[in-house]
Motif scaffolding. Structure first.
Motif, PDB file in Angstrom:
ATOM      1  N   PRO A  71      44.119 -76.004  -8.341  1.00 19.16           N
ATOM      2  CA  PRO A  71      44.385 -75.703  -6.965  1.00 19.16           C
ATOM      3  C   PRO A  71      45.306 -74.647  -7.068  1.00 19.16           C
ATOM      4  O   PRO A  71      44.787 -73.430  -6.609  1.00 19.16           O
ATOM      5  CB  PRO A  71      44.545 -76.641  -5.975  1.00 19.16           C
ATOM      6  CG  PRO A  71      44.765 -77.785  -6.708  1.00 19.16           C
ATOM      7  CD  PRO A  71      44.393 -77.335  -7.692  1.00 19.16           C
ATOM      8  N   VAL A 110      30.783 -74.392  -1.241  1.00 15.62           N
ATOM      9  CA  VAL A 110      31.805 -75.048  -1.331  1.00 15.62           C
ATOM     10  C   VAL A 110      32.554 -74.497  -0.440  1.00 15.62           C
ATOM     11  O   VAL A 110      33.031 -72.623  -0.522  1.00 15.62           O
ATOM     12  CB  VAL A 110      32.884 -75.356  -2.208  1.00 15.62           C
ATOM     13  CG1 VAL A 110      34.296 -76.317  -1.657  1.00 15.62           C
ATOM     14  CG2 VAL A 110      32.240 -76.405  -3.383  1.00 15.62           C
ATOM     15  N   GLU A 128      36.585 -77.017   3.780  1.00 17.29           N
ATOM     16  CA  GLU A 128      36.070 -78.202   2.538  1.00 17.29           C
ATOM     17  C   GLU A 128      36.486 -78.361   1.315  1.00 17.29           C
ATOM     18  O   GLU A 128      35.615 -79.714   1.183  1.00 17.29           O
ATOM     19  CB  GLU A 128      34.384 -77.423   2.532  1.00 17.29           C
ATOM     20  CG  GLU A 128      33.467 -76.180   3.467  1.00 17.29           C
ATOM     21  CD  GLU A 128      32.983 -77.789   4.565  1.00 17.29           C
ATOM     22  OE1 GLU A 128      32.717 -78.615   3.542  1.00 17.29           O
ATOM     23  OE2 GLU A 128      33.309 -77.962   5.220  1.00 17.29           O
ATOM     24  N   THR A 129      36.804 -77.618   1.099  1.00 16.75           N
ATOM     25  CA  THR A 129      37.495 -78.040  -0.960  1.00 16.75           C
ATOM     26  C   THR A 129      38.214 -79.340  -0.275  1.00 16.75           C
ATOM     27  O   THR A 129      38.439 -80.635  -0.666  1.00 16.75           O
ATOM     28  CB  THR A 129      38.393 -77.371  -1.553  1.00 16.75           C
ATOM     29  OG1 THR A 129      37.472 -76.166  -1.364  1.00 16.75           O
ATOM     30  CG2 THR A 129      39.311 -77.963  -2.369  1.00 16.75           C
ATOM     31  N   SER A 138      35.636 -70.607  -9.623  1.00 15.94           N
ATOM     32  CA  SER A 138      36.347 -72.009 -10.279  1.00 15.94           C
ATOM     33  C   SER A 138      35.553 -71.042 -11.903  1.00 15.94           C
ATOM     34  O   SER A 138      36.992 -71.178 -12.708  1.00 15.94           O
ATOM     35  CB  SER A 138      35.126 -73.085 -10.430  1.00 15.94           C
ATOM     36  OG  SER A 138      33.927 -73.123 -11.012  1.00 15.94           O
ATOM     37  N   LEU A 161      36.051 -71.971   2.399  1.00 20.03           N
ATOM     38  CA  LEU A 161      36.758 -72.803   1.119  1.00 20.03           C
ATOM     39  C   LEU A 161      37.966 -73.803   1.210  1.00 20.03           C
ATOM     40  O   LEU A 161      37.179 -75.017   1.201  1.00 20.03           O
ATOM     41  CB  LEU A 161      36.474 -71.809   0.011  1.00 20.03           C
ATOM     42  CG  LEU A 161      37.430 -71.984  -1.260  1.00 20.03           C
ATOM     43  CD1 LEU A 161      35.637 -73.114  -1.462  1.00 20.03           C
ATOM     44  CD2 LEU A 161      36.892 -70.949  -1.821  1.00 20.03           C
ATOM     45  N   GLN A 209      32.039 -70.369  -4.405  1.00 18.55           N
ATOM     46  CA  GLN A 209      31.562 -71.199  -5.007  1.00 18.55           C
ATOM     47  C   GLN A 209      30.619 -71.987  -4.651  1.00 18.55           C
ATOM     48  O   GLN A 209      30.386 -72.785  -3.467  1.00 18.55           O
ATOM     49  CB  GLN A 209      32.778 -72.150  -4.725  1.00 18.55           C
ATOM     50  CG  GLN A 209      33.178 -73.340  -5.282  1.00 18.55           C
ATOM     51  CD  GLN A 209      32.714 -72.844  -7.455  1.00 18.55           C
ATOM     52  OE1 GLN A 209      34.224 -71.645  -7.846  1.00 18.55           O
ATOM     53  NE2 GLN A 209      32.368 -73.088  -8.535  1.00 18.55           N
ATOM     54  N   ASN A 234      35.333 -82.824   0.395  1.00 16.58           N
ATOM     55  CA  ASN A 234      34.797 -82.474  -0.403  1.00 16.58           C
ATOM     56  C   ASN A 234      35.951 -83.561  -0.587  1.00 16.58           C
ATOM     57  O   ASN A 234      36.067 -85.389  -1.712  1.00 16.58           O
ATOM     58  CB  ASN A 234      34.821 -81.408  -1.466  1.00 16.58           C
ATOM     59  CG  ASN A 234      33.614 -81.484  -0.766  1.00 16.58           C
ATOM     60  OD1 ASN A 234      33.049 -81.349   0.320  1.00 16.58           O
ATOM     61  ND2 ASN A 234      32.890 -80.023  -1.545  1.00 16.58           N
TER      62      ASN A 234
END
Length: 309
Positions: free
Chosen positions: A172, A232, A243-244, A151, A240, A202, A247
């Motif tokens: 993204p 994440v 999980e993004t 990020s 990644l 991240q 979430n």
């Protein structure tokens, strides 16, 4: 310092305000005139009204507005602008009014301020003053989050033109472009006498209840005396991405007691190599970094049903 009720009454009765809008925010330039007209129509006496065209002038303009002696300083812009306003207004006998004009508007969502401009103005006239916590990354106050890893690179490299065109999808999209050459970090979170180690691309430390415009968990907010640290995904790019998406889809159905969330009042964040840190989308040094809370540091004008501990 006035009590919250006294400040609320003064705002409703006297309506002495200053307006500061970041004209570089996604919708700031377009909606500045609308915000100005809305506040005037709502009966506010505007001691000053400033569209800020240059980011470097924002803090000075906010300080100038404070010097005019308002009860309410209305800040319009995205999360970075709101975070700057919060730092300047922390521990002052002035309430902050929010006009969410940015891409994700995380802090406005956290304190339940409507994203519609007209409804946000109505909150300034019919809401109440609440106290909220601010995070403290090193010596930098923040409203929403600290990010380490991908990020921090995304915030530096997401094109402004893309953010104006696509809104929150700019982040993204930029992340996908950078991810192909990003190496995972070994991050250690030290808190409460325990160590938590993650190998991840991240890691976030959140103060508020929202990230990327979506709930972090169902029970995280900006007035609970807690920071929430969480990775994440794991070491692979696939985790990644998975999980993004998870979430974003299930944040409102998860709690602080679920893995991988670590809810604490203070922590030390270390990484296996120095890693850039972004705080509410702004660069803020590198790891290692101590992150804590400044409880009830900011007064905000929020809807009447906003929880105020």
């Amino acid at each position: 310092m006035r009590t919250k009720q006294q400040l609320t009454d003064d705002i409703r009765n006297e309506r002495r305000a200053v307006l500061v809008v970041n004209a570089h925010a996604r919708r700031g330039r377009k909606l500045y005139d609308t915000a100005l007209a809305g506040l005037t129509a709502a009966g506010f006496t505007l001691l000053g009204a400033y569209p800020v065209d240059r980011p470097g002038e924002l803090e000075r303009t906010l300080e100038r507005g404070i010097g005019l002696g308002p009860d309410l300083l209305v800040v319009g812009g995205g999360d970075g602008t709101i975070s700057t306003g919060a730092r300047v207004l922390a521990h002052r006998d002035i309430a902050m009014g929010l006009l969410p004009l940015g891409t994700t508007n995380n802090f406005a969502r956290t304190v339940n301020v409507p994203l519609d401009l007209g409804d946000a103005v109505a909150t300034l006239t019919g809401g109440k003053v609440v106290d909220v916590d601010l995070g403290l990354a090193g010596d930098m106050l923040f409203t929403n989050h600290v990010g380490v890893g991908l990020s921090a690179e995304v915030m530096r490299k997401a094109p402004r033109s893309l953010k104006r065109l696509t809104g929150r999808l700019a982040y993204p999209a930029t992340a996908l472009a950078l991810l192909t050459r990003h190496r995972p970090l070994r991050a250690t979170v030290r808190a409460g006498g325990r160590e938590h180690e993650f190998l991840t691309h991240q890691l976030y430390v959140a103060n508020g209840g929202f990230h990327a415009g979506r709930p972090i968990t169902a029970d995280a907010d900006a007035d609970d005396r807690l920071l929430v640290a969480y990775p994440v995904g794991g070491p692979t790019r696939r985790t990644l991405l998975r999980e993004t998406a998870r979430n974003a889809a299930s944040g409102d159905r998860r709690t602080l007691g679920d893995d991988p969330f670590i809810a604490v009042g203070e922590l030390l964040l270390e990484t296996d190599r120095p890693a850039l840190v972004e705080v509410d989308g702004e660069p803020c040094g590198s790891t290692p970094m101590r992150i804590g809370l400044d409880a009830n540091a900011l007064r905000v004008m929020a809807p009447l049903d906003t929880v105020d501990r």
